[in-house]
Motif scaffolding. Sequence first.
Motif, short mmCIF file in Angstrom:
data_model
loop_
_atom_site.label_atom_id
_atom_site.label_comp_id
_atom_site.label_asym_id
_atom_site.label_seq_id
_atom_site.Cartn_x
_atom_site.Cartn_y
_atom_site.Cartn_z
N TYR A 74 0.87 -1.22 -0.05
CA TYR A 74 0.13 0.02 0.02
C TYR A 74 0.83 1.37 -0.05
CZ TYR A 74 -3.16 3.44 1.98
OH TYR A 74 -4.00 4.67 1.95
N ALA A 75 1.96 1.21 1.09
CA ALA A 75 2.81 2.57 1.02
C ALA A 75 3.52 2.59 -0.38
CB ALA A 75 3.62 2.19 2.01
N HIS A 76 4.11 1.55 -1.02
CA HIS A 76 4.86 1.49 -2.05
C HIS A 76 4.08 2.04 -3.21
CE1 HIS A 76 8.10 -1.46 -1.10
NE2 HIS A 76 8.44 -0.13 -0.34
N ASN A 77 2.88 1.51 -3.38
CA ASN A 77 2.03 2.34 -4.37
C ASN A 77 1.63 3.66 -4.12
OD1 ASN A 77 1.54 -0.17 -5.53
ND2 ASN A 77 -0.02 -0.77 -4.48
N LEU A 78 1.89 4.17 -3.03
CA LEU A 78 1.79 5.64 -2.87
C LEU A 78 3.15 6.31 -3.13
CD1 LEU A 78 -0.56 5.87 0.32
CD2 LEU A 78 -1.18 6.21 -2.15
N GLY A 79 4.04 5.63 -3.65
CA GLY A 79 5.60 6.28 -3.80
C GLY A 79 6.01 6.51 -2.50
N ILE A 80 5.76 5.93 -1.39
CA ILE A 80 6.36 6.08 0.03
C ILE A 80 7.46 4.88 0.36
CG2 ILE A 80 6.30 6.06 2.56
CD1 ILE A 80 3.26 7.40 1.82
N SER A 81 8.55 5.18 0.72
CA SER A 81 9.52 4.43 1.19
C SER A 81 9.73 4.11 2.45
CB SER A 81 11.05 4.61 0.65
OG SER A 81 11.37 4.93 -0.76
N LEU A 82 9.98 2.92 2.95
CA LEU A 82 9.82 2.67 4.55
C LEU A 82 11.27 2.08 4.82
CD1 LEU A 82 6.44 0.70 4.10
CD2 LEU A 82 6.89 2.71 5.19
N LYS A 83 11.56 2.79 6.25
CA LYS A 83 12.69 2.13 6.66
C LYS A 83 12.48 1.41 8.00
CE LYS A 83 15.44 5.67 8.73
NZ LYS A 83 15.57 5.41 10.11
#
Length: 518
Positions: A74-83
């Motif tokens: 879901y986050a990746h589809n919004l263009g968000i990277s996660l740490k």
Amino acid sequence: LKENKDWLLPYAAFCVLRDKYKTPNFNNWKTHKRYVAGKIATMFDAKHKDYSAVMMHAWVQYQLHLQLTEAIDYAHNLGISLKGDLPIGIYRYSVEAWAEPELFGMDFQAGAPPDQFSDLGQNWEFPTYNWEVMKADGYNWWKKRFAVLERYFDAMRIDHILGFFRIWRMPIDATQGVLGYFYPAIPVTREELHANHIDFNEDRFCKPFINDSIIHHTFGEEADVVKAHFFELNSNGLYKFKPEFDTQRKLSDSFKKQSWDWKEEKLLSLAANVLFIIETTQDGDNVYHPRFNMEKTLSFANLPEWERVKLAEIYNDYFFVRQDDLWYEKAMEKLPALLTSTKMLICGEDLGLVPDSVPVVMDQLAITALKVQRMPSENIPFYDPKNASYMNVVTASSHDSSTLRQWWHEDREMTQQYFNQQLKQYGTAPWDLLPDFSEMIMKQHLYTDAMLAIFPIQEFLATDHRLMNENMDDERINVPAIFPHYWRYRMHLKLEDLKTETAFNQKISDWVKDSGRK
């Protein structure tokens, strides 16, 4: 199970045994005190009496994997990277310690020397690592951890990256970090002390120095009662703790059973009134590590001046000169092997007493460093984020620190200096941190050359008086000097309600876009 058998089988079995014996301390289990892979494998036979229980724990892990994967997608589809986060240590009574005890120094505890978080240092109580054993198979245990994190995260924060250079190690009978020493480290030897004309006596330098004057200074009118209960008089006129109280651990345990009017902290302080910590090498020889803040001890104060001068020179050499090449070498043994095993961006939490070799290694290996404004590595009151280069992560607070609103009240003189010098404001700093100034602090971090600017959500909420928590102390996430774990923060707002705060969300969005962090 097939794809994750290396960790999932022992984990599920550990959970079943932990629940059966009502403790994670595997030393107290009636069976399976030692992990034997063949015996554990039988629990996953459908005919085994614990089959349903181990499969339930495996199923829960699978559901967590599905849920986390869904959130990541879901986050990746919004263009968000996660740490993600890689803790430096493990719990002493965890599945890792049970399944692979040879990898850990179970006779020791890890922590940190005295710093801005605690005058007594920190005792995290988790075991240290047997790096030589880990090195033998190419640090496979660490690489497997990296591989699991890489399933979910684009970047990873290595907690306490200093632990890959050296760790602060304490004997198991200590409760305070101040009784630790760096490991590995080039110790002080008897030969070195004698070469400095110091008549080294292990009892005088490595055991608590306690005389009548110190006891009366510490306990006042209660001195005689304390002496009778806790101490024995030596033939040389000095006192020693009775055998049942002769370590910090024994003292702390005794206070759990019985309460006295005098304070536990005073007795623990006397137990730490030493000049050196003993390390026994594999060859059986004793070597010595200066106690942190040695010069502040009453033991040090009772030495002649010439001896204090000599010991201060040895102390400074130990902590600030002789170790750097060794720690550089140890870090470069481990970190390159681990970094080449992952595609994640690696960020290193490099706070604390940072040796000179740390920034050198991090630059060479392209590991981003952490810059927390109120915890500068330089000898300055606070760090200016505009000075951050690209290979940095800047932030105003961390999960281990107070929030900005709390910090504002901790040192009014510092707050005033910060208000005038960093925020460029005239006059007296307001009593509370106002939303306008919170916003100014956030923007000073966002509009920098640093690769990343990451903040606890509390600092975003502090920019809006309607959304901030009325009780600022409820916003603290962790106090690292407190054990067991302090983590107890819960956001006072519902995410569903926060989503409706259109003006607030647009404000944050505009900051991110305008600062080029989109």
